[in-house]
Design a protein around this motif. Structure first.
Motif, PDB file in Angstrom:
ATOM      1  N   LYS A 200      43.649  63.459  46.517  1.00  0.00           N
ATOM      2  CA  LYS A 200      44.035  62.252  47.248  1.00  0.00           C
ATOM      3  C   LYS A 200      42.911  61.213  47.217  1.00  0.00           C
ATOM      4  CE  LYS A 200      45.805  63.950  51.004  1.00  0.00           C
ATOM      5  NZ  LYS A 200      45.706  64.253  52.432  1.00  0.00           N
ATOM      6  N   LEU A 201      41.706  61.681  47.586  1.00  0.00           N
ATOM      7  CA  LEU A 201      40.552  60.774  47.622  1.00  0.00           C
ATOM      8  C   LEU A 201      40.203  60.274  46.227  1.00  0.00           C
ATOM      9  CD1 LEU A 201      37.670  61.932  49.975  1.00  0.00           C
ATOM     10  CD2 LEU A 201      38.846  59.750  49.930  1.00  0.00           C
ATOM     11  N   ARG A 202      40.502  61.080  45.233  1.00  0.00           N
ATOM     12  CA  ARG A 202      40.136  60.737  43.865  1.00  0.00           C
ATOM     13  C   ARG A 202      40.835  59.449  43.425  1.00  0.00           C
ATOM     14  NH1 ARG A 202      41.337  65.572  40.393  1.00  0.00           N
ATOM     15  NH2 ARG A 202      40.240  66.599  42.089  1.00  0.00           N
ATOM     16  N   VAL A 203      42.139  59.394  43.628  1.00  0.00           N
ATOM     17  CA  VAL A 203      42.900  58.225  43.209  1.00  0.00           C
ATOM     18  C   VAL A 203      42.468  57.000  44.015  1.00  0.00           C
ATOM     19  CG1 VAL A 203      45.209  57.237  43.059  1.00  0.00           C
ATOM     20  CG2 VAL A 203      44.835  59.644  42.480  1.00  0.00           C
ATOM     21  N   GLN A 204      42.294  57.218  45.317  1.00  0.00           N
ATOM     22  CA  GLN A 204      41.895  56.133  46.214  1.00  0.00           C
ATOM     23  C   GLN A 204      40.514  55.574  45.808  1.00  0.00           C
ATOM     24  OE1 GLN A 204      42.007  57.766  50.160  1.00  0.00           O
ATOM     25  NE2 GLN A 204      41.148  55.933  51.083  1.00  0.00           N
ATOM     26  N   THR A 205      39.572  56.489  45.556  1.00  0.00           N
ATOM     27  CA  THR A 205      38.218  56.067  45.231  1.00  0.00           C
ATOM     28  C   THR A 205      38.160  55.399  43.860  1.00  0.00           C
ATOM     29  OG1 THR A 205      37.453  57.944  46.515  1.00  0.00           O
ATOM     30  CG2 THR A 205      35.808  56.831  45.202  1.00  0.00           C
ATOM     31  N   ARG A 206      38.998  55.873  42.932  1.00  0.00           N
ATOM     32  CA  ARG A 206      39.047  55.293  41.593  1.00  0.00           C
ATOM     33  C   ARG A 206      39.350  53.794  41.677  1.00  0.00           C
ATOM     34  NH1 ARG A 206      43.208  58.345  37.960  1.00  0.00           N
ATOM     35  NH2 ARG A 206      44.756  56.759  38.394  1.00  0.00           N
ATOM     36  N   THR A 207      40.379  53.466  42.447  1.00  0.00           N
ATOM     37  CA  THR A 207      40.764  52.078  42.611  1.00  0.00           C
ATOM     38  C   THR A 207      39.645  51.288  43.279  1.00  0.00           C
ATOM     39  OG1 THR A 207      42.860  53.087  43.146  1.00  0.00           O
ATOM     40  CG2 THR A 207      42.743  50.696  43.322  1.00  0.00           C
ATOM     41  N   GLN A 208      39.039  51.900  44.298  1.00  0.00           N
ATOM     42  CA  GLN A 208      37.974  51.200  45.031  1.00  0.00           C
ATOM     43  C   GLN A 208      36.781  50.892  44.145  1.00  0.00           C
ATOM     44  OE1 GLN A 208      36.960  53.551  48.383  1.00  0.00           O
ATOM     45  NE2 GLN A 208      38.758  52.920  49.554  1.00  0.00           N
ATOM     46  N   ILE A 209      36.384  51.884  43.345  1.00  0.00           N
ATOM     47  CA  ILE A 209      35.211  51.673  42.490  1.00  0.00           C
ATOM     48  C   ILE A 209      35.491  50.533  41.505  1.00  0.00           C
ATOM     49  CG2 ILE A 209      33.800  52.661  40.639  1.00  0.00           C
ATOM     50  CD1 ILE A 209      34.059  55.367  41.999  1.00  0.00           C
ATOM     51  N   ALA A 210      36.688  50.556  40.907  1.00  0.00           N
ATOM     52  CA  ALA A 210      37.006  49.548  39.902  1.00  0.00           C
ATOM     53  C   ALA A 210      37.019  48.155  40.514  1.00  0.00           C
ATOM     54  CB  ALA A 210      38.343  49.878  39.248  1.00  0.00           C
ATOM     55  N   SER A 211      37.660  48.003  41.669  1.00  0.00           N
ATOM     56  CA  SER A 211      37.756  46.654  42.235  1.00  0.00           C
ATOM     57  C   SER A 211      36.404  46.211  42.785  1.00  0.00           C
ATOM     58  CB  SER A 211      38.845  46.593  43.304  1.00  0.00           C
ATOM     59  OG  SER A 211      38.424  47.267  44.454  1.00  0.00           O
ATOM     60  N   LEU A 212      35.665  47.149  43.333  1.00  0.00           N
ATOM     61  CA  LEU A 212      34.337  46.828  43.856  1.00  0.00           C
ATOM     62  C   LEU A 212      33.415  46.358  42.729  1.00  0.00           C
ATOM     63  CD1 LEU A 212      32.446  47.007  46.312  1.00  0.00           C
ATOM     64  CD2 LEU A 212      31.820  49.271  45.507  1.00  0.00           C
ATOM     65  N   GLN A 213      33.469  47.056  41.607  1.00  0.00           N
ATOM     66  CA  GLN A 213      32.614  46.687  40.490  1.00  0.00           C
ATOM     67  C   GLN A 213      32.918  45.265  40.035  1.00  0.00           C
ATOM     68  OE1 GLN A 213      33.166  46.080  37.088  1.00  0.00           O
ATOM     69  NE2 GLN A 213      30.986  46.099  36.526  1.00  0.00           N
ATOM     70  N   ARG A 214      34.205  44.919  40.029  1.00  0.00           N
ATOM     71  CA  ARG A 214      34.570  43.570  39.596  1.00  0.00           C
ATOM     72  C   ARG A 214      34.068  42.524  40.585  1.00  0.00           C
ATOM     73  NH1 ARG A 214      38.124  47.322  36.765  1.00  0.00           N
ATOM     74  NH2 ARG A 214      37.075  47.044  34.798  1.00  0.00           N
ATOM     75  N   ARG A 215      34.100  42.869  41.858  1.00  0.00           N
ATOM     76  CA  ARG A 215      33.622  41.901  42.865  1.00  0.00           C
ATOM     77  C   ARG A 215      32.112  41.729  42.786  1.00  0.00           C
ATOM     78  NH1 ARG A 215      36.391  43.501  48.452  1.00  0.00           N
ATOM     79  NH2 ARG A 215      35.529  41.506  49.099  1.00  0.00           N
ATOM     80  N   LEU A 216      31.409  42.832  42.525  1.00  0.00           N
ATOM     81  CA  LEU A 216      29.947  42.751  42.478  1.00  0.00           C
ATOM     82  C   LEU A 216      29.445  42.190  41.158  1.00  0.00           C
ATOM     83  CD1 LEU A 216      29.071  46.214  44.018  1.00  0.00           C
ATOM     84  CD2 LEU A 216      28.563  44.006  45.037  1.00  0.00           C
ATOM     85  N   GLY A 217      30.183  42.462  40.092  1.00  0.00           N
ATOM     86  CA  GLY A 217      29.757  41.987  38.777  1.00  0.00           C
ATOM     87  C   GLY A 217      28.498  42.647  38.272  1.00  0.00           C
ATOM     88  N   VAL A 218      28.198  43.847  38.749  1.00  0.00           N
ATOM     89  CA  VAL A 218      27.011  44.547  38.267  1.00  0.00           C
ATOM     90  C   VAL A 218      27.398  45.426  37.080  1.00  0.00           C
ATOM     91  CG1 VAL A 218      25.176  46.189  38.841  1.00  0.00           C
ATOM     92  CG2 VAL A 218      26.009  44.582  40.565  1.00  0.00           C
ATOM     93  N   THR A 219      26.646  45.306  36.008  1.00  0.00           N
ATOM     94  CA  THR A 219      26.869  46.130  34.816  1.00  0.00           C
ATOM     95  C   THR A 219      26.956  47.599  35.228  1.00  0.00           C
ATOM     96  OG1 THR A 219      25.431  44.560  33.709  1.00  0.00           O
ATOM     97  CG2 THR A 219      25.988  46.568  32.490  1.00  0.00           C
ATOM     98  N   THR A 220      28.001  48.270  34.757  1.00  0.00           N
ATOM     99  CA  THR A 220      28.225  49.648  35.193  1.00  0.00           C
ATOM    100  C   THR A 220      28.553  50.535  34.003  1.00  0.00           C
ATOM    101  OG1 THR A 220      29.052  48.893  37.337  1.00  0.00           O
ATOM    102  CG2 THR A 220      29.681  51.118  36.664  1.00  0.00           C
ATOM    103  N   VAL A 221      27.903  51.679  33.943  1.00  0.00           N
ATOM    104  CA  VAL A 221      28.233  52.679  32.920  1.00  0.00           C
ATOM    105  C   VAL A 221      28.768  53.900  33.655  1.00  0.00           C
ATOM    106  CG1 VAL A 221      27.433  53.997  30.939  1.00  0.00           C
ATOM    107  CG2 VAL A 221      26.364  51.796  31.481  1.00  0.00           C
ATOM    108  N   TYR A 222      29.943  54.332  33.243  1.00  0.00           N
ATOM    109  CA  TYR A 222      30.686  55.341  33.982  1.00  0.00           C
ATOM    110  C   TYR A 222      31.091  56.456  33.025  1.00  0.00           C
ATOM    111  CZ  TYR A 222      34.500  56.942  37.123  1.00  0.00           C
ATOM    112  OH  TYR A 222      35.328  57.671  37.947  1.00  0.00           O
ATOM    113  N   VAL A 223      30.822  57.682  33.394  1.00  0.00           N
ATOM    114  CA  VAL A 223      31.146  58.813  32.524  1.00  0.00           C
ATOM    115  C   VAL A 223      32.313  59.613  33.095  1.00  0.00           C
ATOM    116  CG1 VAL A 223      30.333  61.110  31.815  1.00  0.00           C
ATOM    117  CG2 VAL A 223      28.883  59.122  31.479  1.00  0.00           C
ATOM    118  N   THR A 224      33.266  59.940  32.244  1.00  0.00           N
ATOM    119  CA  THR A 224      34.353  60.797  32.677  1.00  0.00           C
ATOM    120  C   THR A 224      34.895  61.569  31.482  1.00  0.00           C
ATOM    121  OG1 THR A 224      36.530  60.904  33.717  1.00  0.00           O
ATOM    122  CG2 THR A 224      36.087  58.973  32.368  1.00  0.00           C
ATOM    123  N   HIS A 225      35.550  62.702  31.756  1.00  0.00           N
ATOM    124  CA  HIS A 225      36.216  63.430  30.669  1.00  0.00           C
ATOM    125  C   HIS A 225      37.699  63.085  30.670  1.00  0.00           C
ATOM    126  CE1 HIS A 225      37.094  65.781  34.233  1.00  0.00           C
ATOM    127  NE2 HIS A 225      38.153  66.199  33.608  1.00  0.00           N
TER     128      HIS A 225
END
Lengths: 405, 421
Positions: A200-225
């Motif tokens: 549950k938290l995974r989907v919620q946090t995924r959206t939050q991280i993506a939108s937050l990154q766009r608002r902050l505009g900080v270069t981000t490198v993200y690793v996932t399988h």
């Protein structure tokens, strides 16, 4: 690089339109926090094959780049090379135009987000977010200002002076993000940050991280399988396999024009169907079906391809057709997966195709077909399907490389 | 019976595991099943449960991560000599009665006589307790780094402490963020140490905010002390040393210095310059547990290293006092166990033996005897010292064999960090 291009200060970057929030983030205000891997390699002692092999990758300022690939592909190693946790045995890594190849992790001006989830129960939310700044000796007023800014972005303002026990699970996640934000790093690094969370938290946090990154505009490198995570979050995706960069591009690029068979099979869910067939007289012989192959594609085949192509077709690129059609081939229905808005047939190729070299996300000799959910076949039924013209992907059978259409 | 197909991955599965209510989310387990609740806010739900006479810690966590952490702890166990909790197993396939899938769990065995840092800080915290905890953590971090383990989230709350004579030994509890490498890079080590410093200072800020620690304590200095202790120890164990060919005594001196720090040297590399005037030495394989291995060999007693050091000193005194220096060490050691160690420990009433480990109790009795002998200006005999220790010291101590956390009925206190009685 000259000072003028290096220092970008203008009203747009100082102002976040969505909330009217002033973002005092170094990465977007004073420096171009690009990240460059310049033929960067990591070879573990005692091994011959590099874990990361001459990686060339340029990440733009403010970009959200996802490194994705199966386990052992080198994605985490690449991230850790940028973090300073893995030695770089060849090539260089740059943040902006500064060579950080031999700089200690804490001096790189990067932040590993979610490195520390533990919340301190006796401290206020504000102190939980700002404690690392206090340790670093940042003046109190500055800490408060940075924490308040971060809290606005994270919707935590009203909780700042409360204790963490007043927060929900999702809000606690945001405090953990806040800890990285208040440090105002040039680059955020995230290594499978969602793997520890429940579904549950995974989907919620995924959206939050993506939108937050766009608002902050900080270069981000993200690793996932997880290729779904990559497709939904990244501005661009870099797919790695066996330490080698396979392709880098937007989610759309990766989905529509995979550069090779590996990327074709890796990106997309359910996965693309892939089969290897003989080319004869301008057609791929898919059992009874004749699928036209362009002259350019045939011309691009090399000796190693041995006159064969690998044909890729996504489950949604198949139409159920009548047996009479020239490009129709038979599939025996094993399972129908009904998902409401979608339905998928998991089937086996039949007739002269029974021995064909075909596989999909469902396994060898299996194909997946998306069908009209209001008109599903029965288990055991034989249906005929055809690839929608122009939606096939062609690769050299030996090289695995994409062929021109 | 709920419909669930449990899968238990364990090296030595205890069938009693099947009797636990896996169909219920851990947070809702009935109090009568629980031994205790952990303190403070953790990102996962953790519960302590009694099982087959022991206690296990059960943590709800994603399936992949659970298997990963289990494997990592098993590997650390196989390497040996790494102080960490022992993994029991992973359970997946849990389903609630309404059909909802439940999270996987990782089960570890509770480390007897281990103490969470909050239990140590919240009594009356003396500054030297903090220093000793930091020393223990620095030793743990060095030991983990020596075997190639990168922790990724070093903190006091991810560590358990055991009393070890006049010090503490630290054990790794949470390996979720860890990674095992053939050899760590300096970047990995420095990052771990830097993160440890930040986390520890943060945890002490929290103790100060909760008024468990004097607000005048210089917590930054304590955090810095960790970095310093770590660097000193790492250098002592791994640095290359160069000296003139005439100073060969320095080889033995280096080994003695490492022994004194509690480490054995498994392999020492020695090279000379072409002309043979300079010698370079560098330890290549070092292993903690110098004293405990020696004591184990002599007596069969398996205790922690500083406890062993203390016991060995007492054994040496016994040997001198009974004038048996010429005799085979093993024989003397055997007699010391039957004539000194065992009678002393057995003289402690059975009801109080769960308060401390036997070796720890013996160490404290030796301390107590020294203290009352000083005061009374005479050599107090052991039986008398034990009696005085039991009445004046041990009777007032809490039971530390299974000091876990909050009683199950105190759930409301959990997120406040709780207070220790």
């Amino acid at each position: 690089m000259s000072e003028t291009t290096h220092n970008r200060i203008n009203a747009d970057t100082l102002h976040d339109g969505s909330s009217g929030t002033y973002l005092p983030v170094k990465g977007t205000v004073t420096t171009m926090a690009t990240v460059t891997y310049d033929k960067a390699s990591r070879i573990y002692p005692g091994t011959e094959r590099p874990a990361v092999d001459q990686l060339d990758l340029h990440i733009e300022d403010g970009e959200f780049l996802v490194l994705v690939g199966p386990s052992g592909c080198g994605k985490s190693t690449s991230l850790r090379m940028l973090a300073g946790l893995e030695d770089v045995n060849g090539g260089r890594i740059l943040i902006g135009d500064k060579d950080v190849t031999h700089i200690q992790p804490k001096d790189r001006d990067i932040a590993m987000v979610f490195q520390n989830y533990a919340l301190y129960p006796h401290m206020t939310v504000a102190d939980n977010m700002g404690f690392a700044l206090k340790i670093a000796g940042t003046p109190k007023a500055d800490i408060r200002a940075r924490v308040e800014e971060a809290a606005k972005i994270l919707d935590l303002t009203e909780y700042l002076d409360r204790k963490p026990k007043a927060l929900s699970g999702g809000q606690r996640q945001r405090v953990a993000m806040g800890r990285a934000i208040v440090r105002q790093p040039q680059v955020f690094l995230m290594d499978e940050p969602l793997s520890n969370l429940d579904a549950k938290l995974r989907v919620q946090t995924r959206t939050q991280i993506a939108s937050l990154q766009r608002r902050l505009g900080v270069t981000t490198v993200y690793v996932t399988h997880d290729q779904t995570e990559a497709l939904t979050m990244g501005d661009r995706i870099a797919v790695l396999k066996d330490g080698l960069l396979q392709q880098v591009g937007t989610p759309r690029d990766m989905y529509d024009t995979p550069a090779n068979v590996f990327v074709a099979g890796f990106i997309g869910s359910p996965a693309m169907n892939l089969g290897t067939f003989k080319v004869n007289g301008g057609f791929a012989e898919v059992g009874p079906a004749r699928i036209p192959v362009s002259r350019a594609a045939i011309a691009a085949l090399g000796a190693e391809d041995n006159g064969k192509i690998t044909l890729g077709f996504r489950p949604e690129s198949l139409d159920v057709v009548s047996q009479a059609e020239a490009s129709a081939f038979p599939v025996e229905v094993n399972i129908v997966e009904e998902l409401g808005s979608d339905a998928f047939v998991y089937g086996t190729l039949k007739g002269s195709l029974a021995d064909a070299d075909v596989h999909s996300g469902a396994g060898d000799n299996q194909v997946i077909v998306r069908i009209d959910p209001r008109n599903v076949p029965a288990k055991g039924e034989r249906i005929f399907v055809a690839i929608r013209p122009g939606e096939e992907h062609l690769f050299g059978a030996g090289s695995g490389l994409r062929l021109p259409a | 019976m709920p419909l669930q197909r449990l899968q238990i991955t364990a090296a030595d599965p205890d069938p009693a595991l099947l009797d636990l209510p896996w169909n219920i989310p851990l947070e809702e387990w009935p109090a009568d099943r629980l031994a205790a609740l952990p303190r403070g806010i953790s990102r996962h739900i953790v519960r302590f449960v009694r099982l087959s006479g022991g206690i296990i810690a059960v943590k709800e966590i994603g399936e992949t991560v659970a298997h990963r952490e289990y494997e990592l702890l098993r590997q650390l166990g196989r390497i040996g000599g790494v102080p960490c909790v022992e993994p029991v197993g992973v359970i997946t396939g849990r389903t609630a009665d309404d059909g909802e899938p439940l999270e996987a769990v990782l089960i570890t065995r509770h480390l007897q006589f281990s103490l969470p840092y909050r239990a140590l800080f919240s009594q009356e915290l003396r500054p030297e307790t903090a220093t000793r905890l930091i020393d223990a953590l620095a030793v743990l971090l060095v030991r983990l780094h020596l075997v190639g383990f990168y922790w990724g989230d070093v903190s006091l709350s991810n560590t358990l402490f055991r009393r070890d004579a006049d010090r503490f030994s630290a054990y790794l509890v949470d390996a979720e963020t860890g990674d095992l490498h053939a050899k760590l890079t300096d970047g990995q080590r420095n990052y771990d140490v830097d993160l440890a410093r930040t986390n520890i200072i943060g945890e002490m800020m929290d103790l100060q905010a909760g008024e468990y620690m004097d607000e005048d304590t210089d917590i930054i200095a304590i955090g810095d002390a960790l970095v310093q202790r770590y660097n000193e120890l790492w250098a002592a164990l791994t640095d290359e040393e160069t000296f003139g060919a005439a100073d060969r005594w320095r080889v033995a001196a280096r080994i003695e210095r490492l022994n004194a720090l509690g480490f054995d040297v498994g392999e020492l590399e020695m090279t000379t310059d072409l002309d043979g005037t300079k010698v370079h030495i560098q330890p290549k394989v070092v292993e903690a547990g110098h004293h405990s291995r020696r004591l184990l060999r002599l007596t069969g007693l398996d205790v922690q290293d500083n406890q062993a050091r203390r016991l060995l000193n007492d054994l040496d005194e016994y040997r001198a006092a009974s004038d048996r220096q010429g005799e085979e060490e093993q024989f003397v050691a055997h007699d010391w166990v039957t004539e000194v160690f065992e009678p002393t420990v057995r003289a402690v009433p059975r009801t109080m033996r769960g308060k401390l480990e036997a070796a720890q109790m013996f160490h404290e009795i030796l301390d107590h005897r020294w203290y009352i002998s000083e005061k009374q200006r005479r050599d107090v005999p052991m039986p008398e010292a034990v009696e005085s220790y039991v009445t004046n010291v041990l009777a007032h101590r809490r039971d530390e064999q299974q000091l876990l956390g909050l009683a199950p009925e105190d759930a409301a206190l959990q997120e406040d960090g709780g207070s220790w009685g």
